[in-house]
Write a protein that holds these residues in place. Sequence first.
Motif, short mmCIF file in Angstrom:
data_model
loop_
_atom_site.label_atom_id
_atom_site.label_comp_id
_atom_site.label_asym_id
_atom_site.label_seq_id
_atom_site.Cartn_x
_atom_site.Cartn_y
_atom_site.Cartn_z
N ILE A 125 40.06 41.41 39.90
CA ILE A 125 41.12 41.93 40.77
C ILE A 125 40.89 41.61 42.24
O ILE A 125 41.86 41.37 42.99
CB ILE A 125 41.30 43.45 40.55
N GLN A 126 39.65 41.57 42.68
CA GLN A 126 39.41 41.29 44.10
C GLN A 126 39.86 39.89 44.48
O GLN A 126 40.47 39.69 45.55
CB GLN A 126 37.92 41.49 44.43
N GLN A 127 39.57 38.92 43.65
CA GLN A 127 40.01 37.55 43.93
C GLN A 127 41.52 37.42 43.81
O GLN A 127 42.15 36.63 44.52
CB GLN A 127 39.30 36.57 42.99
N ALA A 128 42.12 38.23 42.92
CA ALA A 128 43.59 38.24 42.82
C ALA A 128 44.19 38.76 44.12
O ALA A 128 45.22 38.25 44.59
CB ALA A 128 44.03 39.08 41.63
N LYS A 129 43.56 39.76 44.72
CA LYS A 129 44.03 40.30 46.00
C LYS A 129 43.89 39.26 47.11
O LYS A 129 44.77 39.15 47.98
CB LYS A 129 43.25 41.56 46.36
N VAL A 130 42.80 38.50 47.08
CA VAL A 130 42.62 37.44 48.07
C VAL A 130 43.76 36.43 47.97
O VAL A 130 44.32 36.00 48.99
CB VAL A 130 41.25 36.74 47.87
N LYS A 131 44.11 36.07 46.74
CA LYS A 131 45.19 35.10 46.53
C LYS A 131 46.50 35.66 47.04
O LYS A 131 47.30 34.94 47.66
CB LYS A 131 45.27 34.73 45.05
#
Length: 363
Positions: A311-317
């Motif tokens: 989820i953290q990398q999804a938020k970055v995207k």
Amino acid sequence: MLNKYPKTKITLISLLSLIILLVTFVFWLRSLMPANVNQQDLSVTQPQDLVYLSKGVKEYRGKILAVVTSTDVMDTSGQKTGYELTELARAYYVFEANGFEVDIASPKGGKPPVVIDDDDMGKFDFAFLNDTVAQVKVDNSIAMADVNTSQYQAVYFVGGKGAMFDFPENASIKSLVSEYYQSGKVVGAVCHGPAALVNVTLDDGSALLANKIVSSFTNDEELLLIPNAKDIFPFLLQNKLTEQGANFDVGHVYLANMAQDGNLVTGQNPWSVWLVAEAMIEQLGYLPVKRQITAEENTISILTTYEEEGIQQAKVKISLMLANDTNSFDRVLLVVHTAVYGMQWQLGKSIDMLRLLSFADNN
């Protein structure tokens, strides 16, 4: 006092109640969102409005045949079916933008049945409906038995559940696929379209699918929406492709996935159409014309990042996309996947989708 209801019955009632609550919640959540959160009124879009086409290749590079189903009812179930509009329209314009004329064929010829999902419609799909030339081709599709196979550099089999009934046993389809594959012409298919590869035999007597890497609508995707699919369809497509020797490439449920094995290009579901069509152009020897990535594709990219990196990398995207355009992805599609995860009893992932929506709204 003895319990009036058996434990199994209580469990079933509890599960049913949970499903009803989940579905009700998703519909409530969607009701809070604008009907056209990422788009203007696109229903009047014309082909000339597509910048992608205007900047496309002007030279004539040949012809591609798109094949759609003629089946309008799913066997004895009585459920209506046909070809998926989005799976034809988007590929049609990729081929056109890259210099190829597109003809449309079907097993029976004439006007084939179509499935239009309002929630999935974008500007390319509306443009196709308003495209006079394209609609004449659809309404007068060429019967497969009448196709002049020498006219085309590639064939693209459009998905739609009807394909499961009339693609596998059509002699003209089997002959064309065998001829094209062995002569090096490109064979593409998406979603249920790979049903056209079933029962195809090569000149040496071997099955086309033997040891080929392919993708299609998966068992998980099929059974999620149609639990009794085994009773409705003649077979489950993933099972049949595997039985005939294919090395089946399984992607994430309802996320884009494309498999390529030489001149054989297949896609898992409707979200894979862009990948399949552009891979076909590359296999034909051309660099695909650049186009603006759609909000739907960006959302699928966010979901893929979530599945593979968390989820953290999804938020970055999401942050990167919002920095360029507040409407760069489709929030409704995130809501849809809230339900998809819930239907798979992956409630933690459903909650994560809500967290991503909240993150997007607060940034």
